[in-house]
Design an enzyme around this catalytic site. Sequence first.
Site, PDB file in Angstrom:
ATOM      1  N   SER A  91       0.855  -1.235  -0.003  1.00 31.74           N
ATOM      2  CA  SER A  91      -0.008  -0.039  -0.162  1.00 31.74           C
ATOM      3  C   SER A  91       0.948   1.253   0.145  1.00 31.74           C
ATOM      4  O   SER A  91       0.154   2.351  -0.007  1.00 31.74           O
ATOM      5  CB  SER A  91      -0.849  -0.032   1.217  1.00 31.74           C
ATOM      6  OG  SER A  91      -2.025  -1.071   1.147  1.00 31.74           O
TER       7      SER A  91
ATOM      8  N   LYS B 219       3.552   6.188   5.637  1.00 31.38           N
ATOM      9  CA  LYS B 219       2.379   5.346   5.057  1.00 31.38           C
ATOM     10  C   LYS B 219       2.861   3.920   5.321  1.00 31.38           C
ATOM     11  O   LYS B 219       4.243   3.546   4.961  1.00 31.38           O
ATOM     12  CB  LYS B 219       2.151   5.601   3.382  1.00 31.38           C
ATOM     13  CG  LYS B 219       1.216   4.560   2.961  1.00 31.38           C
ATOM     14  CD  LYS B 219      -0.445   5.054   3.358  1.00 31.38           C
ATOM     15  CE  LYS B 219      -1.206   4.015   2.687  1.00 31.38           C
ATOM     16  NZ  LYS B 219      -1.331   2.825   3.311  1.00 31.38           N
ATOM     17  N   THR B 220       2.014   3.046   5.757  1.00 24.39           N
ATOM     18  CA  THR B 220       2.116   1.817   5.816  1.00 24.39           C
ATOM     19  C   THR B 220       1.782   1.056   4.889  1.00 24.39           C
ATOM     20  O   THR B 220       1.170   1.443   4.082  1.00 24.39           O
ATOM     21  CB  THR B 220       1.608   1.185   7.256  1.00 24.39           C
ATOM     22  OG1 THR B 220       0.215   1.416   7.222  1.00 24.39           O
ATOM     23  CG2 THR B 220       2.214   1.867   8.493  1.00 24.39           C
ATOM     24  N   GLY B 221       2.625  -0.232   4.702  1.00 22.30           N
ATOM     25  CA  GLY B 221       2.002  -1.137   3.776  1.00 22.30           C
ATOM     26  C   GLY B 221       2.216  -2.493   4.216  1.00 22.30           C
ATOM     27  O   GLY B 221       3.365  -3.046   4.857  1.00 22.30           O
TER      28      GLY B 221
END
Length: 594
Positions: A394, A532-534
């Site tokens: 993501s 932002k994580t993913g």
Amino acid sequence: MAFVGLRLFACSLLLFPFAGFFLLVKYVFRKHLTAKIQYMLWLIFPGFLLAPFLPFQLIHSVSVFSHLETIGKSSPLRPVLSSAASISKGQTGDFFVTAETFQETRWIWIFFFLWITGFLIVSLLSLHSFAALRKMRRSAFILRDSDILRIFSQCQKELNIRQSIPLYCTSALKSPVCAGIVFPGIYLPDRLMEDFSERDLRFMLLHELRHYRQKDNLINLFLQMISALYWFHPLVWIIWKEIRCDREVACDCAVLEILSDSERLAYGNTLICFAEKNSPFSFAAGLGSTMRQMKRRISNIAGYHPATRLQRTAGYLVCLLVLLAAVVFTSILPARTAYGDSDTSAFSDKKVSSLDLSREFGEMDGCFVLYDQKNDQWNVYQEEEARQRISPASTYKIYDALLALESGTITPQKNQLPWNGKSYPFQEWEQDQTLDSAIQNSVNWYFQELDASLNRSDIQAFLNRIDYGNQRIGDDLETYWLDESLKISAVEQVELLIRLEQNQFGFDEDNVRAVKKSLLLSSDSSGSLYGKTGTVRTDQGSASGWFIGYMKYAGNTYYFAANVKGTDTASGQDARNLTMDILSGIQKSGGFGS
């Protein structure tokens, strides 16, 4: 192995149009090409067929094999967004899905096993031929007949050959051959000592010496290697037969150039005596041919005319044309530098320090990259891991959002998309979404709809423009950032964040500002944190978690990318927690200038 397999497969497909182009050129210019040029043209093919094994492209171009490039990946993923899928939610908006893994790795190994089996069989047959050649050479004896040696010496002078070439006699052959790679020699069947005239012997020696001068034995070895690599391709074997026929025709014409008109007819009669008496050795070049080839050679002798200067000039121009075509076709092959799984240019011109974060990572594998903008300093934990490209998950939504804004699909003021009413595993997904909420809750369907409104070429052009990782979107526009089509390294993540924050892309400032606003996690008087994580998990139990972003603190900007993997529970939240611990530790140690 997978990369070479992909290029080998692509080259096998490209061989058809390239061979078609070649045959068309050869047919159109058939009356203007000498036999020597027609033979030389074929020698471009081996170079073209070796292109898959080169670590570079001859020229840069966009690959047209994007639909093939999902073949050969170590663990291609096929995410499934359904009620049956195992789906989890981490904290702070780290939504992720468990991806269903398609077992292509097994098929890759099956393909490799079949290919290597065929390669070994063809190689063993070649070695058997080589062993038979060595056995014949040991049993042959050097000719010392003064009359034969006189004729041989005269033939060498006619062809301007000054090297000393051994002349052998053997009972293992039915027609003369020129054999040997390092120490070539000419072998005559022992029956020639009794059955053939001096004129016939001269013709045969001239022909074999021409093979020697053209280095045909070395070319045969080269072609044998190509045949082993492409044993599965029927066109390769057809081309090889044509090369052998054109090779003999070229030798015939070279001999005819130094013969008189009456001798040319006699030369043709000598050939007829050796119809279908091929050499049994794949590494040897001989006078004999198949009946079909012999008919073509006799026809060539009957209609022979010395080559004109115009023919030679036209021939070299055609050679150049075909060579350029080969370079263009070769450049279409997927390039390692563009599509590889490793960022080979990372840290090549950077000031880098190593970090020891083994305690912070504990049992988790992964890497951490931190860039101190003020001091132009890169700090890295596990440099090799930091170079390795993996799925961005993501984290790619940062740039997908920027693409949608730049294309006009959404604007900073109007970016809400209505929920389509479908059932999703997360309550936060089952509502209308804005850019901010879609980034915060990592809403897959929002970004899939944005991509659906664009052309594949638009997405590809955007990836190329910002130089995003391996720049590959694969087949499925809904999952390319999850299914390992698109890949990026931790170093590249940080480099892109630098360019994003400073808008080195040259995009609309309002669009860049809107993306950065959606990434803002916290802000106070001491500074701001953007990120932002993913997360991607597979049904085989492997998992990978990202946290990328940057922190503005004390008049400086620190860019970071953390990736954790190696456990079945690794997630973007793990990467975020790890990053916060690392940043806090550096801050407490005075690394942030406090």
